[in-house]
Write a protein that holds these residues in place. Structure first.
Motif, short mmCIF file in Angstrom:
data_model
loop_
_atom_site.label_atom_id
_atom_site.label_comp_id
_atom_site.label_asym_id
_atom_site.label_seq_id
_atom_site.Cartn_x
_atom_site.Cartn_y
_atom_site.Cartn_z
N CYS A 27 -4.22 4.44 -7.64
CA CYS A 27 -3.47 3.41 -8.36
C CYS A 27 -1.97 3.56 -8.12
O CYS A 27 -1.28 2.58 -7.77
CB CYS A 27 -3.77 3.49 -9.86
N LEU A 28 -1.46 4.76 -8.26
CA LEU A 28 -0.03 4.99 -8.06
C LEU A 28 0.36 4.72 -6.62
O LEU A 28 1.40 4.09 -6.35
CB LEU A 28 0.34 6.42 -8.46
N GLY A 29 -0.47 5.18 -5.67
CA GLY A 29 -0.16 5.00 -4.26
C GLY A 29 -0.08 3.54 -3.87
O GLY A 29 0.88 3.11 -3.20
N TRP A 30 -1.04 2.73 -4.29
CA TRP A 30 -1.04 1.31 -3.92
C TRP A 30 0.06 0.55 -4.64
O TRP A 30 0.62 -0.41 -4.08
CB TRP A 30 -2.40 0.69 -4.20
N ILE A 31 0.40 0.95 -5.85
CA ILE A 31 1.53 0.32 -6.54
C ILE A 31 2.82 0.57 -5.75
O ILE A 31 3.63 -0.34 -5.54
CB ILE A 31 1.66 0.85 -7.97
N LEU A 32 3.01 1.81 -5.30
CA LEU A 32 4.21 2.13 -4.52
C LEU A 32 4.22 1.42 -3.18
O LEU A 32 5.27 0.96 -2.72
CB LEU A 32 4.30 3.65 -4.32
N ILE A 33 3.04 1.30 -2.55
CA ILE A 33 2.95 0.57 -1.28
C ILE A 33 3.33 -0.90 -1.50
O ILE A 33 4.06 -1.51 -0.71
CB ILE A 33 1.54 0.68 -0.69
#
Length: 220
Positions: free
Chosen positions: A193-199
């Protein structure tokens, strides 16, 4: 280095969650079986979409006060990327539905309301393209965005809970946290979740810079 650490973190989290999501063990549940791994891809798309739409409405509100073209550009570009992630959420959800519910689109309330939410923001982009005068376009689209965002929240989080739904956490069905999001899955799900939000945020910043440069070039 101070400006790129979060980009490195985003890449690491997405790579980790993708590899771990495909290789680590998951609960063996009826109907879901191995398809539960799609949780690491489907749900983060929606979280990223909501964050990007939140950024969009923030800059729309700010634009009404500042009348600053930069705020308007940030609002529209974050909405653009948010729509992309919303479409990815629909596609990954449709694929998951095919293998669990038997068809890509079963007209489940949450599926329908999610599609309407995306259409709300597609209408936002159409509205912008229909108005030529810049200040008028920025003001009207900002007002539309301010109303569209709470409507999106209601469509995604309120209305589906008032009806029977095949989705976990709706219509009396227990949510994932209640019965199958175990510690192994949490170790992958939250980083995903955090990774895709940052992407998503990264893509938005790139698109904003490109659009800003294009506008500056047109002025010369």
């Amino acid at each position: 280095m101070n400006k790129i650490w979060w980009k490195i973190l985003a890449a690491v989290l997405v790579i980790y969650s993708t590899i771990a999501g495909l290789l680590l063990g998951v609960p063996r549940l009826a109907i879901l079986n191995e398809t539960i791994r799609n949780l690491y891809f489907h749900v983060p798309m929606w979280f990223a979409m909501i964050v990007l739409f939140s950024i969009s409405v923030f800059y729309s509100i700010k634009n009404l006060n500042s009348q600053n073209e930069t705020d308007d550009l940030k609002a529209v570009e974050s909405a653009n990327v948010g729509i992309i992630f919303g479409l990815l959420g629909l596609v990954t959800g449709a694929v998951w539905a095919k293998f669990t519910w038997g068809q890509f689109w079963s007209f489940d309330p949450k599926q329908n309301f999610a599609a309407i939410s995306i259409l709300l923001y597609c209408a936002y982009l159409i509205l912008r393209n229909a108005i030529e005068e810049e200040q008028k376009r920025a003001k009207i689209s900002a007002i539309y965005n301010i109303f569209a965002f709470p409507m999106m929240v209601v469509l995604l989080f309120v209305l589906p809970r008032l009806q029977d739904s095949l989705h976990p956490g709706n219509g009396g069905n227990p949510g994932f946290n209640s019965y199958d999001l175990d510690s192994r899955m949490r170790m992958v799900f939250y980083p995903a979740c955090l990774g895709w939000i940052l992407i998503g945020y990264w893509i938005y910043t790139i698109k904003f810079r490109i659009r800003n440069l294009q506008n500056q070039a047109q002025q010369f």
